[in-house]
Design a protein around this motif. Structure first.
Motif, PDB file in Angstrom:
ATOM      1  N   HIS A  12      95.183  44.296 104.526  1.00  0.00           N
ATOM      2  CA  HIS A  12      94.176  45.345 103.163  1.00  0.00           C
ATOM      3  C   HIS A  12      93.955  46.748 103.985  1.00  0.00           C
ATOM      4  CE1 HIS A  12      93.612  45.220  98.697  1.00  0.00           C
ATOM      5  NE2 HIS A  12      93.867  46.211  99.272  1.00  0.00           N
ATOM      6  N   HIS A  14      92.166  50.806 103.741  1.00  0.00           N
ATOM      7  CA  HIS A  14      92.916  51.814 102.148  1.00  0.00           C
ATOM      8  C   HIS A  14      92.166  53.406 103.552  1.00  0.00           C
ATOM      9  CE1 HIS A  14      93.618  50.462  98.758  1.00  0.00           C
ATOM     10  NE2 HIS A  14      92.616  49.292  99.083  1.00  0.00           N
ATOM     11  N   GLU A  71      99.273  49.025  98.314  1.00  0.00           N
ATOM     12  CA  GLU A  71      98.906  48.572  96.968  1.00  0.00           C
ATOM     13  C   GLU A  71      98.545  48.738  95.675  1.00  0.00           C
ATOM     14  OE1 GLU A  71      94.864  48.138  97.148  1.00  0.00           O
ATOM     15  OE2 GLU A  71      94.195  47.198  95.515  1.00  0.00           O
ATOM     16  N   ASN A 197      89.833  44.298 102.004  1.00  0.00           N
ATOM     17  CA  ASN A 197      90.047  45.443 101.438  1.00  0.00           C
ATOM     18  C   ASN A 197      89.462  46.605 102.043  1.00  0.00           C
ATOM     19  OD1 ASN A 197      90.782  46.847  98.977  1.00  0.00           O
ATOM     20  ND2 ASN A 197      89.227  45.871  98.099  1.00  0.00           N
TER      21      ASN A 197
END
Ligand SMILES: [Zn+2]
Ligand SMILES: [Zn+2]
Lengths: 1000, 84
Positions: A12, A14, A71, A197
């Protein structure tokens, strides 16, 4: 001690392509993951795969396995992490993102959960962050809600593809949440998986990420409050670091490795993705292409077609073998459409190497005649994607784009997107707002006191530099696919209504091998169209510029004399300096001219050696005999882009593919660390070929200096056609040419004022703006003069101009105001521009009269002027200056013309007299500054171009004088003393003193 | 009733191998830690005064429930709250 977390793979993550919700580039993340010993990494940006091509490329370069995903934001604002297992999963992800992007109830993408009902195949679902559909109810202690959501996901994705996502960022409550999630997973028979995350690669990027968050919310950091995360734990962590947090759940850490192993999708497209061109019955694409070419051949090669026939057969064979006939037909169809609509267009890029492209009218260049090599378009051993890009008259490009959408349908055609990025300088405003200070404070020049805020701001601006901010305007790259586009890549609505863009920009599309066709707007083509029409009108018969052959000595004389203001590509000052030395005599010389004055050859110091060798002042020499085949045609220097590839091949044994990668790396200006592997390979390869080390190193330095900033020869050849055609218009129909140039500004190197004065020196009459005579645009009047159009009144809309034209003639100022209802400011501008001189009333009096009118809100109430007064008339200089300021163009005499006698008496030369001075003589001149350049390639020298009533003066300013001359804006008068320098037909004045002339 | 010090009061803390508090002295008495109930980390305000703190909510063997934090920047422990 073995690191039990070493099997951890981050799933996960970004990147900056979460657009202001991620601080690291895909490449940074990959590099960091590699440093942590991960051999795979997932990219899960918000509702997007913008970063996927860069991510995949970076991963492959390091031998890592890239996992793609996203996501997704659902309509209830919850977040779901999806990972792509296989091709089916990729198709579904693309569709889901496209759906979310087209469904934006609150201006943000939102996926209706029902969409998941039949688009979950091949996707692995992690239940998401704190905002996930399972975690969110658990945090509210809503156990039934959490169970319902998890069950719902399990039904959609299946128990093997649904993982309860555990995140622990050392916030209060995280440990409890992890425990509850794990319990729920056990209860439902689901697996757990740990993720972090990730929003930045390293902890020290937290400030940058917070800054982006503040920018995204348009707030200061102080006011951002809870929208900033409370700590810096969102960096890319190794399994070892996560162990203490997930000690009780080793299976959640281990699951990451298992999931990574299941995601086997690779991102790669092929040519078979193009739509099928509808061929007539009885023909397949190959056959139809052959027929079209055969039909065109006799026309292009009357009499002696043998060589052309042989070449055609060869090309058709290779095109067919590469399955590209369909592609060529699609491009041909676009060109054909444009031609039937009277839209000028021509192919650029390597297409000009192909006889097929010439016969189909895609390329304007006869490759046989100008020694262009087909293998540069498409080679038998390397069936890479050839690029056929089309330059289209800029004012009508939209029509061609519309045609593509009509023909292939919006489901199969979309534009490449572009990314607007933060730029170091413009980012200052954002940073100032975030830090709650004024930009002035950050900019305070000359203040060298150390200031914490200023230092911090400078660092942040630097870090922001080049990060993507939002999608920009599309620039004409079109993607066409046979399968629905949304199966291939996510599609989202563009800024322009009814228009869609794919989530990748042009380069990214190229990287993944998705065919794109660039439809580029070129203003000069619009100029050629319009001027060609005007010439036809003048001659009383249709006129076709494309009929010109490239052999008129008068055109080469014009080029050699550098009389090129307004001419495509060769009008710049640098070109004007070079052309008299190059003395172009044939078409191939034009190709050289436009290739020579490019950053590559200039930085590579190729210009002067080339010119000297051409003039026979220096022998042609090669750093190594192996370079001769590649560089012979350009006298031993590197001039064309494709020569980089050839040099790498001949000297270091690079394959064409490797050579192409080298060229791209050099062109991208990525700095030494990106180039280093290429240098090593180059030197090693050269050594294997028996090339001495220092020689190989010197050649590589040349390649580096040359970079990628150059044209391929074919591209230069296609552009040379436009050079010739525009030069031809300037030579024979200067008034028509000027009219068209003025109507398509801004373009080119010189401002309109210079174009007008240059045309006047070529005996073109330019008539002023006139409310009774001017059209919407500039026109060529019956008597051959150019009449300025209302498009030269700044601020006047097309509607406003239309009202003037519809309502004229006007009895007087009051009549004009009443019947056009133009705002007072615009009428004032018209008066000052001389557009109202037709009434015979002095301008100042008109202005005064205008001042007495009362403008009510929308109603114009015009009392009769009470009294008249005597006002001094504008002087000629004032009038000219005003006209210049308002229109950017003046039709009156040059400001210096009236002073020439006085100037001559004081020893100032005009540009003509200066040109007659012998080399080395001292001289002084005065002129209006029209261009000031400080090119980075000029080692601190500045170049100023002055204009006086008879021409241009080139001034060279040595670095030591530069600080003395601070006025950098154009338009003012400058006094220069210096030494006359003659160099191969070019006259320069090397300044020894210079001073701006204060205006009285 | 619990007591709260917004700036915290300085504390002498002994930590174990994992940098978790094991014991501390407060008001002349020595408290050994029974168990850590919750720990969290704060790292914010970098643009003015960075607050980088490691919080521990813990119970001592004497039955005291307290919130202490380690100011990582200046390596200092503080007592923030004593729960009743
Ligand atoms: Zn999220
Ligand atoms: Zn996330």
């Amino acid at each position: 001690m073995t690191d039990r977390g070493s099997d951890y793979i981050e799933l996960h993550c970004h990147s900056c392509y979460s657009l202001c919700d991620g601080a690291s580039t895909p490449a940074e993340l990959i590099a960091r993951a590699a440093g942590l010993g991960m051999d795979a990494l997932a990219l899960t940006d918000h509702d997007a795969v913008y970063g996927a091509p860069l991510f995949v490329a970076a991963a492959r370069a390091r031998g890592m396995h890239p996992i793609l995903g996203a996501e997704l934001t659902l309509t209830d604002d919850s977040h779901l992490t999806l990972l792509v297992e296989n091709a089916t999963g990729w198709r579904n992800l693309c569709r889901l993102i496209s759906m979310a992007r087209h469904h934006t109830p609150r201006g943000r993408p939102a996926l209706p959960p029902a969409a998941l009902d039949d688009h979950t195949g091949g996707l692995i679902c992690l239940t998401g962050c704190r905002q996930g559909p399972v975690a969110a109810p658990l945090r509210r202690l809503d156990m039934p809600g959490a169970v319902r959501a998890a069950t719902w996901l399990r039904e959609r994705f299946g128990p093997e593809r649904t993982f309860v996502e555990l995140q622990h960022h050392l916030h209060p409550g995280d440990a409890v949440l992890v425990r509850r999630l794990a319990e729920l997973a056990r209860h439902l028979g689901l697996h757990t998986v740990a993720t972090n995350n990730v929003h930045y690669a390293r902890r020290d990027q937290q400030p940058l990420h917070d800054l982006l968050t503040a920018i995204r919310h348009r707030t200061s950091l102080d006011d951002a409050g809870k929208r900033l995360r409370a700590n810096s734990e969102y960096y890319l962590k190794s399994g070892g670091r996560l162990m203490p947090l997930f000690g009780a759940y080793p299976e959640a850490l281990a699951a990451t490795r298992a999931i990574a192993g299941r995601c086997i999708f690779t991102l790669q497209y092929g040519l078979q993705d193009l739509p099928c061109f509808p061929t007539p019955p009885g023909y397949d694409a190959d056959g139809y292409l052959a027929r079209l070419c055969a039909e065109a051949l006799p026309c292009r090669y009357p009499g002696n077609p043998e060589r052309a026939c042989r070449q055609l057969a060869h090309e058709l064979h290779i095109i067919a073998r590469a399955h590209l006939s369909n592609y060529v037909l699609i491009v041909w169809d676009l060109v054909r459409y444009a031609r039937t609509q009277g839209i000028r267009c021509q192919g650029r890029g390597s297409a000009a190497n192909s006889l097929v492209a010439y016969l189909l009218g895609i390329s304007p260049i006869d490759p046989l005649r100008y020694d262009l090599v087909f293998e540069r378009f498409l080679s038998a051993e390397r069936p890479a994607l050839p690029d056929i890009d089309l330059d289209i008259a800029s004012d009508r490009r939209e029509e061609v784009i519309q045609y593509v959408f009509r023909t292939y349908g919006p489901a199969h055609a979309a534009m490449a997107c572009t990314f607007s990025t933060f730029q170091e300088r413009s980012a200052l405003r954002d940073v100032a707002r975030a830090l709650d200070v004024t930009t002035e404070h950050l900019l305070l020049e000359g203040d060298h006191t150390p200031d914490r805020v200023r230092t911090l701001a400078a660092t942040l601006c630097r870090q922001l530099n080049n990060l993507p901010r939002h999608l920009g305007q599309h620039n004409g790259g079109m993607v066409l696919t046979r399968a629905p586009l949304a199966d291939r890549v996510p599609v989202e609505p563009a800024a322009m209504p009814g228009r869609a863009v794919v989530q990748w920009d042009k380069t990214m599309l190229e990287d993944v091998g998705l065919v794109k066709i660039d439809l580029l707007g070129l203003r000069m083509l619009a100029v050629l169209s319009e001027a060609g029409r005007l010439v036809g009108d003048q001659r009383g018969e249709p006129f076709d510029l494309d009929r010109l052959t490239f052999d008129d000595p008068a055109i080469y004389q014009l080029l050699a004399a550098a009389d090129t203001i307004g001419v495509f590509q060769v009008e710049s000052r640098a070109q004007a300096q070079m052309l008299p030395r190059l003395r172009p005599q044939q078409f191939a010389d034009i190709v050289v001219a436009i290739s020579l004055i490019r950053p590559g050859p200039i930085q590579g110091d190729m210009v002067h050696p080339y010119l000297r060798r051409r003039l026979g002042q220096e022998a042609v020499a090669y750093l190594h005999p192996r370079l001769k085949p590649a560089l012979e045609e350009t006298l031993g220097v590197i001039l064309f882009q494709e020569q980089v590839i050839k040099v790498a091949r001949d000297l270091a044994g690079f394959t064409p593919g490797e050579g192409e990668r080298l060229r791209r790396a050099l062109g991208a200006g990525k700095g030494p660390e990106a180039i280093a592997p290429f240098r090593d390979a180059f030197l090693a390869g050269a050594a294997r070929n028996g090339v001495a080390g220092p020689v190989a190193a010197a050649v590589f330095r040349q390649l580096e200096a040359f970079g990628g900033y150059s044209f391929p020869k074919s591209h230069a050849a296609a552009f040379a056609v436009i050079v010739y055609q525009s030069a031809w218009l300037k030579r024979y129909y200067p008034a028509a040419f000027l009219t068209a140039l003025l109507n398509h500004q801004p373009m080119g190197f010189w401002p309109p004022a210079v174009l007008v004065r240059d045309a006047r020196r070529h005996q073109v009459r330019v008539a002023p703006l006139d409310i009774h005579a001017s059209g919407m645009r500039c026109v060529l009047e019956m008597d051959g003069s150019v009449r300025l159009g209302l498009n030269y009144v700044s601020g006047l809309s097309e509607a406003g101009a239309g009202r003037i034209i519809a309502a004229r003639p006007f009895a007087g100022l009051a009549d004009l105001c009443r019947r056009t209802r133009l705002p007072k400011g615009l009428v004032e501008r018209l008066i000052l521009a001389g557009a109202c001189d037709g009434w015979g009333t002095e301008r100042r009096r008109l202005l005064w009269e205008l001042g007495t009118f009362h403008y009510a809100a929308d109603e114009l109430d015009l009392p009769i002027p009470g009294s008249t007064v005597d006002l001094p008339a504008l002087t000629a200089d004032e009038a000219r200056e005003l006209q210049m300021a308002l229109l950017g163009v003046s039709t009156g005499d040059h400001v210096l013309a009236r002073w020439r006698d006085a100037l001559t008496a004081r020893g100032y030369l005009d540009s003509l007299a200066l040109a007659r001075c012998p080399d080395g003589q001292r001289a002084r001149v005065i002129g209006v500054v029209v261009v000031h350049q400080a090119p980075p390639t000029a080692k601190g020298f500045h170049f100023i171009t002055l204009e006086d009533e008879s021409g241009m003066i080139n001034v060279i300013v040595r670095p030591y004088l530069v600080p003395l001359y601070r006025e950098r804006r154009g338009g003012h008068l400058l006094k220069v003393e210096g030494i006359v320098q003659h160099e191969a037909g070019v006259v320069n004045l090397v300044a020894t003193r210079l001073a701006p002339l204060a205006r009285e | 009733m619990s007591r709260f010090w917004s700036d915290g009061i300085p504390l002498e803390v002994t930590v174990d191998a994992l940098a978790t508090p094991a014991a501390f002295a407060w008001r002349g008495r020595y408290h050994t830690v029974d168990r850590v109930i919750e720990r969290w980390r704060v790292d914010e305000g970098w643009w003015k005064r960075r607050a980088w703190r490691e919080y521990f909510q813990l119970v001592t063997h004497s039955g005291l429930l307290v919130l202490i934090y380690h100011d990582v920047r200046i390596d200092q422990w503080r007592l923030q709250r004593v729960y009743d």
